[in-house]
Design a protein around this motif. Structure first.
Motif, PDB file in Angstrom:
ATOM      1  N   SER A   1       0.867  -1.166   0.000  1.00  0.00           N
ATOM      2  CA  SER A   1       0.000   0.000   0.000  1.00  0.00           C
ATOM      3  C   SER A   1       0.906   1.218   0.000  1.00  0.00           C
ATOM      4  O   SER A   1       2.054   1.147   0.438  1.00  0.00           O
TER       5      SER A   1
ATOM      6  N   TRP B   1       0.489   3.754   1.761  1.00  0.00           N
ATOM      7  CA  TRP B   1       0.609   4.207   3.154  1.00  0.00           C
ATOM      8  C   TRP B   1       1.063   3.019   3.998  1.00  0.00           C
ATOM      9  O   TRP B   1       0.340   2.055   4.156  1.00  0.00           O
ATOM     10  N   GLN B   2       2.261   3.084   4.525  1.00  0.00           N
ATOM     11  CA  GLN B   2       2.801   1.948   5.274  1.00  0.00           C
ATOM     12  C   GLN B   2       3.058   2.344   6.731  1.00  0.00           C
ATOM     13  O   GLN B   2       4.014   1.896   7.345  1.00  0.00           O
ATOM     14  N   GLY B   3       2.241   3.216   7.289  1.00  0.00           N
ATOM     15  CA  GLY B   3       2.433   3.583   8.689  1.00  0.00           C
ATOM     16  C   GLY B   3       3.100   4.928   8.826  1.00  0.00           C
ATOM     17  O   GLY B   3       3.725   5.430   7.894  1.00  0.00           O
ATOM     18  N   HIS B   4       2.967   5.508  10.025  1.00  0.00           N
ATOM     19  CA  HIS B   4       3.416   6.878  10.240  1.00  0.00           C
ATOM     20  C   HIS B   4       4.941   7.009  10.143  1.00  0.00           C
ATOM     21  O   HIS B   4       5.456   7.929   9.517  1.00  0.00           O
ATOM     22  N   THR B   5       5.658   6.071  10.780  1.00  0.00           N
ATOM     23  CA  THR B   5       7.128   6.159  10.779  1.00  0.00           C
ATOM     24  C   THR B   5       7.654   6.104   9.349  1.00  0.00           C
ATOM     25  O   THR B   5       8.533   6.891   8.970  1.00  0.00           O
TER      26      THR B   5
ATOM     27  N   ALA C   1       6.101   6.967   6.734  1.00  0.00           N
ATOM     28  CA  ALA C   1       5.729   8.206   6.040  1.00  0.00           C
ATOM     29  C   ALA C   1       6.711   9.334   6.376  1.00  0.00           C
ATOM     30  O   ALA C   1       7.093  10.118   5.511  1.00  0.00           O
TER      31      ALA C   1
ATOM     32  N   LYS D   1      -3.751  16.943   4.653  1.00  0.00           N
ATOM     33  CA  LYS D   1      -4.540  16.422   5.786  1.00  0.00           C
ATOM     34  C   LYS D   1      -5.891  15.889   5.303  1.00  0.00           C
ATOM     35  O   LYS D   1      -6.342  14.837   5.737  1.00  0.00           O
TER      36      LYS D   1
ATOM     37  N   ALA E   1      -5.503  12.511   3.389  1.00  0.00           N
ATOM     38  CA  ALA E   1      -4.990  11.324   4.081  1.00  0.00           C
ATOM     39  C   ALA E   1      -6.134  10.532   4.698  1.00  0.00           C
ATOM     40  O   ALA E   1      -7.186  11.086   5.007  1.00  0.00           O
TER      41      ALA E   1
ATOM     42  N   ASP F   1      -7.462   7.423   9.758  1.00  0.00           N
ATOM     43  CA  ASP F   1      -6.677   6.731  10.780  1.00  0.00           C
ATOM     44  C   ASP F   1      -5.167   6.861  10.571  1.00  0.00           C
ATOM     45  O   ASP F   1      -4.387   6.315  11.335  1.00  0.00           O
ATOM     46  N   ASN F   2      -4.753   7.584   9.569  1.00  0.00           N
ATOM     47  CA  ASN F   2      -3.317   7.716   9.304  1.00  0.00           C
ATOM     48  C   ASN F   2      -3.006   9.118   8.782  1.00  0.00           C
ATOM     49  O   ASN F   2      -2.782   9.322   7.589  1.00  0.00           O
TER      50      ASN F   2
ATOM     51  N   PRO G   1       2.420  13.042   8.076  1.00  0.00           N
ATOM     52  CA  PRO G   1       3.399  13.554   9.039  1.00  0.00           C
ATOM     53  C   PRO G   1       3.647  15.049   8.833  1.00  0.00           C
ATOM     54  O   PRO G   1       3.495  15.550   7.710  1.00  0.00           O
TER      55      PRO G   1
END
Lengths: 308, 276
Positions: free
Chosen positions: A19, A21-25, A27, A256, A259, A262-263, A266
């Protein structure tokens, strides 16, 4: 490649396509890397330098690695390896689960032709790769030529024979611009074709028509080049927009809202500015180090560098 | 080269000015409307004329290198399709890189427009083979796409209802940075008689204008300008609309550079005989 490796690679339920989007870190790291590498590539505008070289090599390596991974998961595995593997298991009465789409032993033929391509690396067997190329070129030409003739020769000819050089607008009135366009197309095609006929000497009326052809060609190349420049500008605009967005302390409202809830995206924390300073400092430091090395090294037989 | 031009020499002066123009222009955005030309309206009208619930196929044939031009175009088209309550199916003929990018674009646009996966849209895979792939889906869709990008069976995807072959799509839109449009033209239009629209990078646009006259494509969106016009038509200003004033400013700057370069060149030429 032995069978156990093939089995491992072909295992069902292997990693699904990634995907974006692979998580906040991921990103955050991605954002800083994207800005850093963009600026590093732009250092080439100053001149070729180690920072540009590093970014270029990482880009080429990462792109190819990613492409290979995607090619395996989206092409080779679902279209060849899995159906063939299931077909082979079924053929020896050990079905490996429910039947796969397009499961057939006929896939051995394209699999062998694919492997033949790699025989280019073995000089004695390299000739077998020609079979694969012959099949590929033959199949492509067979499919393409009849359709190309219809789409690019018959259709335009039919259009011009039907309408000639007189165009009408939606209300049926004579359209000056449309008619001029048709006339220009007709004259342009004939003139350019005559320019490329080299079996007749270009003199007299033929020369005049061929010259007209050159003018049409130049107008065509000019339009293409103009569009090319415009395309490059669009890429520059996209990149600069990205750098500006990441020079802010917080993510843009646009990011914003785009996105997933839930994610959230950053915050860039002025990534562009920090990395711009760091990269300029690195380029300057590398330049000074290079000049220092060159100043210290006096080649044999060469005059010492002049000072003052 | 004239001494003045030599003095101006370092290329980074030219690049610096261009960079400054782009940055300043993007910092002070102005919203502008771009009236849709008939060429762009050809795609808009084709989408507008489709009955509600019709399936539309988008071939997303580009990778991140063409993102700046084609992503705004694709987002505007997706928004238009969902406003019209069309079922959007997305696939790719270009490269394995294209579908992960398309997934991000479609999911983002779906969030903005309240579209639901598998109901309002479905993602298929990248299919290698170009023309061969188009010819194959023209005969049997499921033979080439037995499942979706996310490994769902076609029968479990409501958006795929009634689609068994390429001809079941009411409209096909090829958004491309490659020659994949040739495959759609040859296989889709010439062989199976589909209606085709084209969105491409500006570099490619001139090559495909003749297809408009012969009605082989209904319309053409060329580069950022095409995308900005489509955004105006669907009244959804986005990155293309934001970028176009900057594009125009860069044009003016480049024209000024060309004029200045020519003046300096001819001034230098005139001075040379005097010096001799």
């Amino acid at each position: 490649m032995n069978l156990s490796v093939l089995t491992m690679l072909a295992q069902e339920g292997a990693t699904p396509p990634p995907s974006v989007w692979q998580g906040h870190t991921a990103a955050v790291i991605g954002l800083w890397l994207a800005v850093g590498f963009t600026l590093a590539i732009y250092t080439f505008l100053y001149k070729d330098n180690p920072i540009f070289k590093f970014a270029e090599h990482v880009f080429v390596g990462a792109s190819n690695g990613y492409l290979l991974w995607q090619a395996w998961h989206q092409t080779v595995k679902p279209n060849l390896v899995m159906p063939l593997w299931h077909a082979l298991r079924a053929a020896v009465h050990h079905p490996a689960g429910p039947p796969q789409p397009n499961e057939t032993l006929w896939l051995i033929v394209p699999a062998v032709l694919c492997l033949f391509l790699f025989l280019r690396f073995i000089p004695k067997a390299a000739w077998l790769s020609r079979w694969s190329f012959a099949f590929y070129v033959g199949a492509s030409a067979g499919n393409m030529i009849p359709l190309q003739v219809v789409a690019y020769i018959f259709k335009p000819m039919d259009f011009h024979l039907r309408y000639g050089i007189v165009a009408h607008d939606a209300d049926g009135h004579f359209a000056w611009l449309g008619s001029f366009n048709l006339l220009a197309t007709l004259v342009g095609v004939i003139a350019v074709l005559i320019y490329f006929v080299f079996s007749i000497e270009h003199k007299g009326p033929v020369k005049a028509v061929a010259r007209t052809g050159v003018i049409f060609l130049m107008i065509g190349f000019g339009a293409s080049f103009g569009y090319t420049v415009m395309a490059r500008q669009s890429l520059l605009i996209g990149k600069v927009q990205n750098l500006i967005d990441n020079a802010r302390s917080e993510a843009t409202e646009d990011a914003k809202s785009n996105a997933p809830p839930d994610n959230p995206p950053p915050n860039p924390h002025h990534a562009t500015l920090w990395l711009l300073v760091a990269i300029i400092a690195a380029v300057v430091a590398l330049e000074m180090a290079k000049k220092g090395r060159e100043g210290g090294e006096v080649p044999q037989g060469a005059a010492p560098p002049q000072t003052g | 080269m004239s001494p003045e031009l030599k003095k101006l020499g370092p290329r980074w002066v030219v690049f610096g000015i261009l960079g400054l123009v782009v940055t300043v222009s993007l910092l002070f955005k102005r919203s502008t409307e771009f009236p849709g030309t008939p060429v762009v309206k050809g795609v808009y009208d084709a989408v507008e004329e489709l009955p509600e619930g019709s399936p539309i196929l988008i071939s997303s044939d580009f990778d991140p290198g063409s993102e700046a031009e084609l992503v705004p175009m694709m987002k505007a088209i997706l928004a238009h399709c969902w406003r019209r309550h069309l079922r959007v199916i997305v696939m790719s003929l270009q490269s394995p890189n294209a579908m992960p990018l398309a997934q991000g674009i479609v999911e983002e646009a779906a969030r903005d427009n309240g579209a639901k996966e598998d109901e309002d849209y479905a993602l298929m895979n990248y299919k290698p083979g170009n023309l061969a792939a188009v010819l194959a889906i023209g005969q049997d869709w499921a033979s080439q796409f037995p499942e979706s990008y996310k490994h769902r069976k076609l029968a479990d995807i409501p958006a795929m209802k009634g689609i068994t072959r390429l001809g079941d799509f009411k409209y096909v839109l090829c958004i491309t940075a490659t020659t994949s449009v040739d495959s759609w033209l040859l296989g889709g239009v010439t062989k199976y008689g589909i209606k085709l629209g084209l969105g491409c990078t500006a570099v490619m646009a001139t090559d495909y204008y003749p297809l408009l006259d012969t009605k082989q494509i209904t319309g053409l969106l060329g580069g950022l300008a095409g995308a900005a016009q489509y955004e105006s038509l669907v009244k959804l200003p986005g990155k293309a609309t934001d970028g176009m004033p900057t594009q125009s400013l860069i044009h003016v700057t480049i024209i000024l550079f060309i004029v200045a370069g020519n003046i300096l060149h001819f001034a230098g030429k005139r001075r040379k005989p005097e010096a001799a």
